[in-house]
Design a protein around this motif. Structure first.
Motif, short mmCIF file in Angstrom:
data_model
loop_
_atom_site.label_atom_id
_atom_site.label_comp_id
_atom_site.label_asym_id
_atom_site.label_seq_id
_atom_site.Cartn_x
_atom_site.Cartn_y
_atom_site.Cartn_z
N GLY A 22 -10.15 0.13 2.17
CA GLY A 22 -9.91 0.51 0.77
C GLY A 22 -11.15 1.14 0.16
N VAL A 23 -12.27 0.47 0.33
CA VAL A 23 -13.52 1.00 -0.23
C VAL A 23 -13.91 2.30 0.47
CG1 VAL A 23 -16.00 0.58 -0.39
CG2 VAL A 23 -14.40 -1.20 -1.05
N LEU A 24 -13.74 2.32 1.79
CA LEU A 24 -14.08 3.54 2.53
C LEU A 24 -13.26 4.72 2.02
CD1 LEU A 24 -14.43 2.32 6.22
CD2 LEU A 24 -16.25 3.11 4.68
N PRO A 70 0.82 -1.23 0.00
CA PRO A 70 0.00 0.00 0.00
C PRO A 70 0.85 1.26 0.00
CG PRO A 70 -0.72 -1.51 1.72
CD PRO A 70 0.54 -2.07 1.17
N LEU A 71 1.99 1.17 0.65
CA LEU A 71 2.88 2.33 0.69
C LEU A 71 3.24 2.80 -0.70
CD1 LEU A 71 4.17 3.68 3.12
CD2 LEU A 71 6.21 2.38 2.68
N HIS A 124 -9.91 8.38 5.84
CA HIS A 124 -8.47 8.15 5.84
C HIS A 124 -8.15 6.73 6.30
CE1 HIS A 124 -4.22 8.76 6.18
NE2 HIS A 124 -4.36 9.95 5.65
N GLU A 125 -7.30 6.06 5.52
CA GLU A 125 -7.04 4.64 5.80
C GLU A 125 -6.33 4.43 7.13
OE1 GLU A 125 -5.41 6.41 3.62
OE2 GLU A 125 -3.26 6.04 3.85
N VAL A 126 -5.58 5.43 7.59
CA VAL A 126 -4.90 5.26 8.87
C VAL A 126 -5.93 5.12 9.99
CG1 VAL A 126 -3.46 6.41 10.59
CG2 VAL A 126 -2.76 6.41 8.20
N ILE A 127 -6.92 5.99 9.96
CA ILE A 127 -7.97 5.96 10.98
C ILE A 127 -8.74 4.65 10.91
CG2 ILE A 127 -9.98 7.15 11.90
CD1 ILE A 127 -7.62 8.99 11.89
N SER A 128 -9.23 4.32 9.70
CA SER A 128 -10.12 3.17 9.62
C SER A 128 -9.37 1.87 9.91
CB SER A 128 -10.83 3.11 8.27
OG SER A 128 -9.93 3.32 7.22
N ASN A 187 -0.86 1.44 5.64
CA ASN A 187 -1.70 0.39 6.23
C ASN A 187 -1.26 0.13 7.66
OD1 ASN A 187 -3.38 -1.79 6.67
ND2 ASN A 187 -2.00 -3.25 5.67
N ILE A 188 -2.05 0.63 8.61
CA ILE A 188 -1.74 0.37 10.01
C ILE A 188 -2.54 -0.85 10.47
CG2 ILE A 188 -1.64 1.47 12.31
CD1 ILE A 188 -0.09 3.05 10.44
N GLY A 189 -3.33 -1.39 9.56
CA GLY A 189 -4.30 -2.42 9.93
C GLY A 189 -3.77 -3.84 9.86
N GLY A 190 -2.46 -4.02 9.74
CA GLY A 190 -1.90 -5.37 9.65
C GLY A 190 -2.39 -6.26 10.77
N GLU A 191 -2.44 -5.70 11.97
CA GLU A 191 -2.81 -6.49 13.14
C GLU A 191 -4.21 -7.10 12.98
OE1 GLU A 191 -0.48 -6.87 15.17
OE2 GLU A 191 -1.37 -7.69 17.00
N GLY A 192 -5.17 -6.27 12.62
CA GLY A 192 -6.54 -6.76 12.45
C GLY A 192 -6.62 -7.77 11.32
N GLN A 193 -5.86 -7.53 10.26
CA GLN A 193 -5.89 -8.44 9.12
C GLN A 193 -5.24 -9.77 9.48
OE1 GLN A 193 -3.80 -5.67 6.66
NE2 GLN A 193 -5.56 -4.29 6.56
N VAL A 194 -4.17 -9.72 10.27
CA VAL A 194 -3.54 -10.95 10.75
C VAL A 194 -4.54 -11.75 11.58
CG1 VAL A 194 -1.82 -11.84 12.38
CG2 VAL A 194 -1.16 -10.11 10.71
N ILE A 195 -5.23 -11.04 12.48
CA ILE A 195 -6.18 -11.72 13.36
C ILE A 195 -7.29 -12.38 12.54
CG2 ILE A 195 -7.93 -11.37 15.15
CD1 ILE A 195 -6.11 -9.18 16.31
#
Lengths: 509, 437
Positions: free
Chosen positions: B208-210, B152-153, B217-221, B159-167
């Protein structure tokens, strides 16, 4: 105030931006500074305004050496600068912008609005530069925003005013108004440094002109006794052609057909208002106009970057209003965007990548989902050669090329494929004279190859030089088109909103 | 409109002005100068516009770091880590008490402590077959979460959401791993991995869709989605679908052997997860560096307006980049659950999604760089454990070193100042000075 620069030298890694420049600016005079992009004009003025330190040399004010370490020093020394890109706070009022950094305070150390209004009104009257002190800057047209910048400098009692490309955003008539103001300043004993790449303007306003080329002062001369050709040659360093050799067009069938096109902005204003126009194969239609009269939304709507409200746009008989940008481009439309940095190029991408930016997934540059780097490379080498793009190599990031060469890159990409229609927006903005000459030649070559060419430009000279037909855009409507030649005065008047019949009549006399 | 072959930028038979031979010697000199100036500018480092937001700054901090700064940051982090190591030792602190009378004691003891600890660290990462397999098994998920940040970079997204995606990947992959029965390994394992990947992708798709449709902002979501998935883990682990029948603790049933990642040495934890990660990294390399899609993503990331003007679809790229990131992180979750852990417990992700940011930062946003950085961090994690065993140094020290690395990479000027390497001309900040500064 007399200002003298002695042997000013400024080096950036690998480039000598200013090479032992000597310059004397006499009190009460307008000193012109002429030079191509990258000649060192801006660097020199940034040194004078305390933004850069010079590596060598001296600055003398009234024969006393001074050190200008930051803009604060420069302002204290009586130097004011109006930047090409205004440094205003859009949501502040005129008065707030003028006083910013030197605000009057009341007893409770709050901003004193009444005092501010009084100070600014006084200033406006003293210099006869009419403005509403309470208007928000974002609501003002650029000509008036420039006035705010000038007043800002005058409020700080600038004895020397540096104007960096001040006419770039003005109509010829507004420029005349600015020139009148400049004469007012010099009558009060203030000096003005006037930076422009338009030769004609130096002849109109400057008492003396210094020409910079590649960081050197190649001559200071009297613009009233030197002809434009000579100045241009000095500036570029070789004889240049100021007149485009343009054979009569062989006009074919209509390619672009626009009927009743209306575009509204998000606030509901009709920025393009029921506009009709046709461009035929083999002709150039050039549209003049002060920026902000709907040229940008017109071009964006024609090329699929913006939706339309009503009307129709067809290219070669096919309605394109419902097509995506990609479909329009691939269907035979080339577009040179008005701002190459924002929309024309990806600065981090290499020259080669930028040359296939609009064909990245098309044969032969892609096979299936793989980019064919060998093809991209070969293509780049051919195009760089054919269009004289000056770059160390095809793998150089496009952002490191000079402005003129970046623009040549964009032009080359858009015209080096078979297209029916070319829409060129400000095709030579911020481009040096040598590259302008070349780009103009290329546009005419493309025309002669049978492409319909639509040029939108705020450079009046460009419109008149290139257009087989000339139109003016004013408040979202098209005035004209008129078959070339049309007098510059008439087009200038129409740009200011004068009725075309009257403008043509007045322009002739 | 005539149907041109849009693709062919061909010679249309038009006479062009003679390109090659330049007009005069002045002109030649001029061309040479222009080319030289361009070459100079090419050498300059990346700079920022004044209006750049926080995430833009981070993106530049990551992709704009030079290899030299990265290496120096590592050196610095280990040096300062060494000071902490020394101070954490009781004997060193005692020696400090009489520093003025016998300073050599302090230095000798400190040196011994640092040497022993770092020797244990290196030994624990590389010193034995066991150490090596530990490093590799821990590196696999790190490489993938690093890529989940790096991809994404490149498209201009953080993408700060790695953690949630890993889970999400771990939960779904794990559930398939223990609840689907009767399949052979060759079907069960790929099925579990695929489901985990899709779950991660779904979690990446949402921000992504949001972003593409509403501008959120993807960082927030992505941060918020992390919180949601941490909470979801606690909840699902108390449901009968996950819990071991008859038990009340929040730990899932064990993954069936048919869904476990095969181990390659009997008795060691090393499994084929690292091979999977490397294979995926190779695919991502092709995607980002060789494919038309990657060209688009890179263009959108560098200049979205220009990409749009060239006919690309930035919204689509945003969704694609974050969905791909989610898929990568989802597989990382599967590597943990189907490989290392063998069952799902709360906190199984243990911050590996955030470690991905470190990996991408260390790898300077590149694909190869992320693989190298993932291996390095895997080694740090493995070595840290054996260091704790050998010298009683807290495992947290590894976390401290990681944090120091990030700080130094994010502050390249600091590193340059410390090592007195040339600082680039800071022209952008100069321009920000305005009137009466």
């Amino acid at each position: 105030m007399k200002l003298e620069l002695r042997g000013i030298t400024k080096r950036f890694p690998g480039v000598v931006a200013n090479d032992r420049i000597d310059l004397v600016i006499e009190p009460g005079k307008v000193h012109g500074l002429l030079g191509e992009n990258g000649a060192g004009k801006s660097t020199l003025m940034n040194i004078l305004y305390g933004l850069y330190g010079a590596d060598e040399g001296q600055i003398l004010i009234d024969d006393q050496p001074v050190e200008l370490r930051d803009p604060g020093d420069a302002i204290a020394a009586g130097i004011g600068m109006v930047h090409q890109h205004f440094m205003l706070v859009p949501v502040f009022t005129v008065a707030e912008n003028i006083l910013l950094g030197a605000e009057p305070l009341d007893r409770f150390r709050r901003f004193d609005r009444n005092e501010a209004r009084r100070l600014v009104t006084e200033l406006i009257e003293r210099y006869d530069l009419p403005l509403d002190p309470d208007a928000l800057v974002e609501d003002l047209p650029v000509g008036l925003q420039q006035r705010v910048e000038i007043l800002k400098a005058l409020y700080r009692d600038a004895k020397l005013l540096i104007l960096d490309e001040p006419t770039a955003v003005l109509t010829p008539q507004q420029a005349d108004g600015l020139f009148a103001s400049i004469r007012g300043f010099t009558e009060q004993g203030r000096s003005v440094v006037f930076i422009s790449h338009k030769l004609r303007e130096h002849r109109a306003i400057a008492d003396s002109v210094s020409i910079l080329r590649r960081g050197k002062n190649v001559g200071t001369l009297d613009p009233r006794t030197t002809d434009e050709q000579e100045m241009a040659n000095l500036m570029v360093g070789r004889p240049v052609s100021l007149v485009i050799d343009r054979p009569q067009p062989t006009v074919g069938e209509v390619v672009l057909d626009v009927r009743g096109l209306t575009v509204t902005d998000p606030t509901g204003v009709r920025v393009v208002d029921g506009l009709d126009l046709q461009v035929r194969r083999g002709e150039i239609l050039a549209i003049a106009g002060v920026e902000g009269n709907g040229q940008t939304p017109l071009v964006r709507a024609l090329t699929g970057l913006q939706g339309i409200t009503s009307g129709s746009v067809s290219v070669e008989g096919r309605d394109v209003t419902e097509l995506t940008r990609k479909e329009i481009l691939r269907g035979g439309v080339g577009h040179i965007p008005e701002d190459r940095g924002a929309e024309g190029l990806v600065a981090d991408f290499t020259v080669a990548e930028n040359l296939v930016l609009n064909l990245w997934d098309a044969v032969p540059f892609a096979k299936g989902r793989s980019i064919q780097f060998a093809e991209v490379q070969a293509h780049a080498e051919r195009v760089v050669e054919a269009y004289d793009v000056r770059t160390p190599g095809t793998t150089t990031p496009a952002g490191s090329l000079s402005g003129g060469n970046q623009q040549k890159l964009v032009v080359a990409r858009e015209i080096d494929r078979e297209i029916d229609l070319l829409v060129a927006s400000q095709p030579t903005r911020g481009v040096d004279v040598g590259s302008i000459e070349y780009i103009h030649e290329q546009l005419v070559v493309k025309r002669d190859a049978g492409t319909a060419v639509l040029i939108v430009s705020s450079e009046l000279d460009e419109v008149l030089a290139l257009g087989d037909r000339v139109a003016v855009m004013f408040r979202g409507k098209l005035v004209g088109p008129f078959p070339s030649p049309v007098s510059k005065e008439a087009v200038g008047l129409m740009m200011a909103g004068v009725d075309p019949a009257e403008a043509l009549q007045r322009g002739d006399t | 409109m005539s149907e041109h072959e849009p693709e062919a930028p061909r010679d249309d038979g038009v006479e062009r002005p003679p390109p090659g031979p330049l007009k005069s010697s002045v002109e030649q000199e001029r061309a040479a100068a222009e080319i030289a100036a361009a070459a100079e500018r090419e050498a300059e480092t990346k700079t920022l516009d004044l209006g750049a937001g926080l995430s833009d700054r981070l993106i530049v901090a990551i992709t704009g770091t030079s290899l030299r700064v990265t290496v120096l940051a590592l050196v610095l982090a280990f040096a300062i880590g060494g000071v902490f190591l020394a101070l954490s030792e009781e004997a060193v602190r005692e020696a400090l008490g009489y520093f003025t009378s016998r300073p050599s004691d302090t230095f000798v003891l400190a040196w011994e402590q640092i040497r022993a600890s770092y020797a244990a660290l290196v030994g624990g990462a590389l010193g034995s077959p066991r150490a090596l397999t530990e490093t590799l098994v821990l590196a696999g998920p790190l490489i993938l979460t690093g890529l989940a940040v790096a991809v994404p970079l490149r498209a201009g997204l953080l993408n700060i959401g790695g953690e949630g995606q890993v889970i999400a990947g771990g939960l779904v992959g794990g559930w398939v791993g223990f609840s689907v029965t009767g399949l052979p390994l060759v079907l069960h394992l790929p099925l579990a991995l695929l489901c985990g990947m899709l779950a991660g992708a779904a979690v990446g798709w949402v921000p992504g869709v949001l972003k593409a449709r509403t501008g959120a902002h993807e960082v927030i979501s992505t941060i918020m989605l992390n919180n949601i998935f941490v909470a979801i883990t606690f909840w699902v682990l108390t449901t009968t679908a996950f819990q071991v029948p008859g038990r009340a603790d929040p730990i899932s049933q064990s993954i069936l052997p048919s869904a476990r990642l095969p181990r390659y040495i009997e008795g060691l934890r090393g499994d084929i997860g690292i091979l999977l990660a490397l294979l995926i990294a190779a695919g991502i390399f092709w995607l980002m560096e060789r494919s038309t899609r990657g060209f688009e993503l890179n263009a959108v990331g560098s200049n979205a307006s220009a990409a749009r003007a060239a006919g690309m679809d930035p919204s689509n790229s945003t969704i694609f980049a974050l969905t791909t990131a989610g898929a990568l992180a989802g597989v990382a979750g599967c590597l943990i659950i189907l490989g290392i852990d063998g069952r799902i417990s709360p906190g199984f992700s243990s911050g590996i999604g955030f470690d991905g940011i470190t990996v991408a930062l260390l790898g300077r946003g590149g694909i190869g760089g992320s693989v190298a950085a993932g291996l390095l961090l895997g080694g740090l994690k493995a070595g840290g454990r054996s260091m704790q065993g050998a010298t009683q140094t807290s495992l947290d020290l590894v976390v401290v070193i990681q944090a120091l690395i990030i700080i130094f990479i994010a502050a390249p000027k600091l590193v340059q100042a410390i090592f007195r390497v040339k600082v680039t001309d800071d022209r952008t900040t100069q321009i920000s000075k305005g009137w009466g500064a």
